[in-house]
Design an enzyme around this catalytic site. Structure first.
Site, short mmCIF file in Angstrom:
data_model
loop_
_atom_site.label_atom_id
_atom_site.label_comp_id
_atom_site.label_asym_id
_atom_site.label_seq_id
_atom_site.Cartn_x
_atom_site.Cartn_y
_atom_site.Cartn_z
N PHE A 151 0.86 -1.19 0.00
CA PHE A 151 0.00 0.00 0.00
C PHE A 151 0.89 1.23 0.00
O PHE A 151 1.79 1.36 0.84
CB PHE A 151 -0.93 0.03 1.22
CG PHE A 151 -1.82 1.26 1.22
CD1 PHE A 151 -2.95 1.30 0.42
CD2 PHE A 151 -1.50 2.37 1.99
CE1 PHE A 151 -3.76 2.45 0.38
CE2 PHE A 151 -2.31 3.52 1.97
CZ PHE A 151 -3.44 3.54 1.16
N ASP A 259 9.35 2.01 1.70
CA ASP A 259 8.23 2.83 2.18
C ASP A 259 8.08 2.54 3.68
O ASP A 259 7.54 1.51 4.08
CB ASP A 259 6.95 2.46 1.40
CG ASP A 259 5.72 3.23 1.90
OD1 ASP A 259 5.74 3.74 3.03
OD2 ASP A 259 4.73 3.29 1.15
N LYS A 288 3.51 9.87 8.64
CA LYS A 288 2.78 9.42 9.83
C LYS A 288 3.46 9.85 11.13
O LYS A 288 3.47 11.03 11.45
CB LYS A 288 2.57 7.91 9.75
CG LYS A 288 1.55 7.53 8.65
CD LYS A 288 1.07 6.12 8.80
CE LYS A 288 0.18 5.65 7.69
NZ LYS A 288 -1.24 5.92 7.89
C1 LIG Z 1 2.96 2.18 3.96
C2 LIG Z 1 2.16 3.38 3.58
N1 LIG Z 1 2.52 4.10 2.52
C3 LIG Z 1 1.84 5.19 2.14
C4 LIG Z 1 0.71 5.60 2.83
C5 LIG Z 1 -0.05 6.80 2.37
O1 LIG Z 1 0.12 7.85 3.23
P1 LIG Z 1 -0.90 9.11 3.15
O2 LIG Z 1 -2.23 8.59 3.56
O3 LIG Z 1 -0.32 10.11 4.10
O4 LIG Z 1 -0.89 9.59 1.74
C6 LIG Z 1 0.31 4.87 3.95
C7 LIG Z 1 -0.92 5.27 4.69
O5 LIG Z 1 -1.57 4.48 5.34
C8 LIG Z 1 1.03 3.73 4.32
O6 LIG Z 1 0.66 2.99 5.40
#
Ligand SMILES: Cc1ncc(COP(=O)(O)O)c(C=O)c1O
Length: 450
Positions: A151, A259, A288
């Protein structure tokens, strides 16, 4: 069990929340979802109070945003000091020192003993989009590889790289071109009779085949993966798999992007989860918990890669706001002073200990897993067939919520309960929350058996 912290007096939503919920339904589209049918009044540490006077133990932390807890005094103090001085000047118009200081600190703490540079953005999706942009510029290649179940956010490229269709991608095509999805291990669901080691070898073989059948490695700018998959249910890959993919990247001049948006800032007991895998990514994306709720994200990367873009090609109006940078510095301060990496390990030990007792007691739990304080339970209809039980997962979360614990679902099959509690949670709050989770599973299974 007498409860000291969780205190839900009303059926949810309570009367005040019900009124706001009606207004919400009129004013806000359903595509913006909500997990708890109430509205916050205040939040501190690992506790949330709603507008009807209910109190909840927070096992969700705004989806992994609040590792240092809600409204930590140090973070609040940093914001109060910053706001009257200046709120936003635009780093590309008039620069400020907090951006530099945060960049230096993150370069220092992140995996890889090489020279790095750091830039800031607004959200996780935006960090991932920009990491790919930088990788394309540096390599002169177009293709990107992400993995099944990964994700990466909800914007076009981030959604295209995401490896789960519903709810993130369904009916939202066409997707960004030149995005390919490689296999990713799911150890709990490996073929019966296969050892973990043989499964990892098989998956690595499949990734190699993928570079024959799907895209030639010479065309690939970057390979992006979460060290531990968050939304897909806290799926922990074998170290050998992550290292194997990394080596393949090195062999073919592909940039490896980690990520760390959900895994970072102490969640797994280290600043960055990649440190568990002995891999030094070319680029790391963060967001986050880096700023305890201020909307800021970042890319930490090898200097020569980060320097490849020309002036004006990267950035944005609000990227790396002074308040976000100050909050980020306060978070790092708290993490160090309160030793939150060590605390995550302790929390994880306690959670896994309770999970093992729950596993013995409830056969709806097919698996429990985690690293540090990134722990999850996977619910199944049958331990032999491992058929996912999404309904049970929903019931457990509802029962928990009604008893005063807020947790989150996750999973490729939506059958996982994941815990992302603030790392400042006290032992008493943690014990009470875990006991309530046990009661919730008991109630959820009882409601099926009647
Ligand atoms: C691993 C990961 N990457 C990217 C994102 C996307 O972040 P945002 O919601 O701040 O765009 C999230 C959000 O849950 C995530 O858990």
């Amino acid at each position: 069990m007498s409860k000291q912290f969780a205190n839900v007096n009303t059926a949810l939503p309570g009367p005040k929340a019900k009124e706001l919920l009606d207004r919400r339904h009129n004013a806000v589209p359903d595509g913006v979802s909500y997990g708890t049918p109430t509205f916050v009044e205040s939040a501190k540490g690992a506790l949330l109070k709603d507008i009807d006077g209910n109190q909840f133990i927070d096992f969700a932390g705004a989806i992994g945003v609040n590792n240092v807890g809600h409204s930590h005094d140090t973070v609040v103090g940093a914001l109060q000091e910053q706001a009257p001085k200046y709120i936003h000047t635009g780093f590309n118009v008039m620069m400020y020192d907090s951006y530099i200081e945060l960049a230096e600190k993150l370069a220092d703490l992140s995996p890889g003993r090489f020279d790095k540079k750091v830039m800031f953005l607004n959200s996780g999706a935006e960090a991932n989009e920009n990491a790919v942009k930088i990788a394309r510029k540096y390599t002169g290649r177009q293709a990107v590889v992400s993995v099944s179940g990964g994700f990466h956010g909800r914007t076009l490229l981030a959604m295209s790289m995401t490896g789960k269709v519903k709810p993130y991608k369904y009916e939202y095509g066409p997707f960004a071109p030149e995005v390919y999805h490689a296999p990713f291990p799911y150890n709990y669901r490996r073929p019966e009779g296969m050892t973990e080691e043989a499964y990892t070898d098989e998956l690595l073989r499949r990734v190699k085949d993928f570079f024959i059948t799907e895209v030639d490695p010479s065309q690939v700018a970057a390979f992006i993966m979460e060290p531990i998959q968050g939304e897909s249910g806290f799926i922990v890959p074998d170290k050998k798999f992550v290292q194997g993919v990394y080596e393949l990247c090195k062999q073919h001049g592909i940039l490896f992007i980690a990520d760390e948006i959900q895994t970072g800032f102490g969640r797994t007991g280290k600043y960055f989860a990649m440190d568990h895998f002995g891999v030094e990514p070319d680029l790391v994306t963060v967001s986050k918990s880096m700023a305890a709720g201020l909307p800021i994200s970042g890319i930490i990367g090898r200097q020569e890669i980060m320097d490849f873009a020309n002036a004006g090609e990267l950035g944005g109006t609000y990227c790396g706001t002074p308040l976000g940078c100050r909050a980020g510095l306060a978070v790092l301060d708290v993490m160090e002073k309160e030793n939150l990496n060590a605390r995550a390990v302790k929390i994880g030990e306690k959670v896994m200990d309770k999970f093992s007792t729950m596993y013995e007691k409830f056969d709806v739990i097919g698996d429990y897993r985690g690293i540090g304080a990134m722990c999850a339970l996977e619910f199944v209809k049958d331990r032999d067939t491992k058929e996912p039980d999404k309904d049970m997962t929903g019931r457990v979360l509802k029962e928990a919520r009604e008893r005063g614990v807020i947790a989150l679902n996750a999973g490729i099959f939506d059958n996982v309960v994941r815990l992302l509690m603030p790392l400042v949670i006290t032992d008493e709050q943690l014990d009470e929350g875990l006991d309530i989770l046990g009661e919730a599973i008991e109630a959820a299974t009882a409601s099926v058996n009647v």
